[in-house]
Scaffold this motif. Structure first.
Motif, PDB file in Angstrom:
ATOM      1  N   TYR A  12       0.845  -1.190   0.000  1.00 42.95           N
ATOM      2  CA  TYR A  12       0.000   0.000   0.000  1.00 42.95           C
ATOM      3  C   TYR A  12       0.887   1.249   0.000  1.00 42.95           C
ATOM      4  O   TYR A  12       1.752   1.388   0.884  1.00 42.95           O
ATOM      5  N   GLN A  39      -8.452  -1.100   9.464  1.00 35.25           N
ATOM      6  CA  GLN A  39      -7.589   0.011   9.100  1.00 35.25           C
ATOM      7  C   GLN A  39      -6.271  -0.095   9.859  1.00 35.25           C
ATOM      8  O   GLN A  39      -6.156  -0.831  10.844  1.00 35.25           O
ATOM      9  N   ASP A  72      -6.874   2.706   4.971  1.00 37.61           N
ATOM     10  CA  ASP A  72      -8.023   1.820   4.807  1.00 37.61           C
ATOM     11  C   ASP A  72      -7.596   0.646   3.935  1.00 37.61           C
ATOM     12  O   ASP A  72      -7.278   0.810   2.751  1.00 37.61           O
ATOM     13  N   THR A 131      -9.945  -0.024   0.671  1.00 35.50           N
ATOM     14  CA  THR A 131      -9.864   0.901  -0.468  1.00 35.50           C
ATOM     15  C   THR A 131      -8.429   1.241  -0.851  1.00 35.50           C
ATOM     16  O   THR A 131      -8.175   1.707  -1.966  1.00 35.50           O
ATOM     17  N   LYS A 172      -6.770   3.643   0.459  1.00 40.68           N
ATOM     18  CA  LYS A 172      -6.564   5.084   0.620  1.00 40.68           C
ATOM     19  C   LYS A 172      -5.958   5.389   1.986  1.00 40.68           C
ATOM     20  O   LYS A 172      -6.381   4.843   3.010  1.00 40.68           O
TER      21      LYS A 172
END
Length: 382
Positions: free
Chosen positions: A195, A210, A223, A226, A228
């Motif tokens: 990520y 999260q 998150d 997603t 993000k």
């Protein structure tokens, strides 16, 4: 009785008397006087009844007069809450005599065999002297097959990507901070995902689905669904491990330590300031409690406290004396808290040993022995 009726009675009576008798006039006068007395008696009874009623009303609405201007209040004795219980650990040399606490973790991590596959849940992650990260299970340790780089700070100092909070509470996921990214591994299927998170990422804290990613200059909430990463209004290493987004921070020049959650805060009533922002030494939340460590220079001991998250009230304190050693027992951050076993036992790292502290009874026990070859580790939730 009317005058007319009275006359009629006297006339009837007069007919029974001899003619010319003077008794008729006398009877009339007596009757008149009797009638007057009866009228006065009725009036007297009515007056007496009225007076009685007035007295009754007076008694009902006008109690016995009291002296005015004097307020009488019940006496109140101020109560001082009792000091929280304080337990004392044996000096470092006396820990070996503590009773062993039965958990899923192996008592001694030295000599745990390496295997390609071991059934059962992941109990911990550990990095051994060979630089590899292993999945620790009750029957052995399995190498984690994932490519990772060092965790690097803004000054260029490198460190292991395995952090005390890398393993998820259920032992199914692992997260490793990297420069510009966080690598998350599904330990059930062995799949890794990278990520992007900008900056020098140094700490990860699980928040359900999260991750709170901490840096010296910025913090992000990642998150995992997603991908993000949302920058937070705060930075640094003050986050608390656990599901709630708690932070233990210094309240400026006052020297106080406070627990913050969102826009609210409470003073952590630990009798002074606690070290905050120490990398790798976070508070650990369990339910409505939080455990954290500090120093007590006056007592020459490291200190672990358990407090209520919503009030800051300390429930119990553990002193870990430094003993005969010239310095601190566990380093500048104190003896770090490494998790919980259930709701009543705090896991504390004391040198190369994990201790269990029961906050209900104050009892201490040995959880695991960590050999010098273990350079980093992360425990699952219990």
């Amino acid at each position: 009785m009317t005058d007319q009726r009275l006359r009629e009675l006297f006339d009837d009576l007069a007919e029974t008397l001899p003619e010319g008798s003077s008794r008729a006039g006398e009877l009339w006068r007596q009757g008149t006087r009797s009638r007057a007395r009866r009228r006065w008696a009725v009036v007297a009874v009515a007056v007496a009844a009225t007076v009685t009623a007035l007295v009754a009303v007076e008694i009902a609405v006008s109690p016995e007069p009291v002296e005015r201007g004097i307020a009488v209040y019940p006496s109140v004795t101020p109560t001082i809450p009792p000091a929280p219980p304080m337990d004392t650990a044996p000096p470092p040399g006396g820990e070996a005599g503590l009773p062993a606490l039965a958990t899923g973790l192996p008592q001694r991590w030295a000599g745990i065999p390496v295997a390609t596959a071991v059934p059962g849940p992941v109990l911990a992650l550990a990095e051994f002297g060979d630089g590899r990260i292993y999945l620790m299970k009750s029957g052995g340790r399995v190498p984690l097959d994932v490519k990772l780089g060092d965790s690097v700070d803004s000054a260029g100092n490198g460190g292991t990507p395995l952090k005390p909070n890398s393993l998820s509470p259920d032992g199914t996921m692992a997260a490793f901070p990297q420069k510009g990214a966080v690598v998350v591994v599904d330990l059930v299927i062995g799949q890794a995902r990278r990520y992007p998170v900008p900056g020098f990422n140094e700490v990860v804290l699980w928040r359900g689905e999260q991750l709170l990613v901490e840096q010296e200059e910025a913090n992000y909430l990642l998150d995992l669904a997603t991908g993000k990463a949302r920058r937070q209004a705060y930075k640094g290493f003050a986050g608390v491990a656990g599901y709630r987004d708690l932070r233990i921070v210094s309240a400026g020049e006052s020297g106080r330590t406070v627990i913050r959650e969102g826009g609210s805060e409470v003073v952590l009533d630990a009798g002074g300031s606690m070290p905050v922002g120490v990398l790798g030494n976070h508070g650990w939340q369990r339910g409505d409690l939080v455990a954290g460590s500090a120093h007590d220079q006056a007592e020459k001991a490291d200190v672990v406290v358990v407090a209520e998250t919503d009030t800051g009230r300390v429930l119990r304190t553990l002193l870990l004396p430094w003993g005969d050693a010239p310095g601190m027992r566990c380093g500048k951050g104190g003896c770090p808290v490494r998790g919980w076993i259930g709701q009543d036992t705090v896991i504390i790292e004391s040198g190369d040993r994990l201790l269990g502290w029961n906050i209900g009874t104050g009892a201490l026990s040995r959880v695991a022995e960590l050999p010098g070859g273990v350079t980093a580790y992360s425990l699952r939730g219990w």
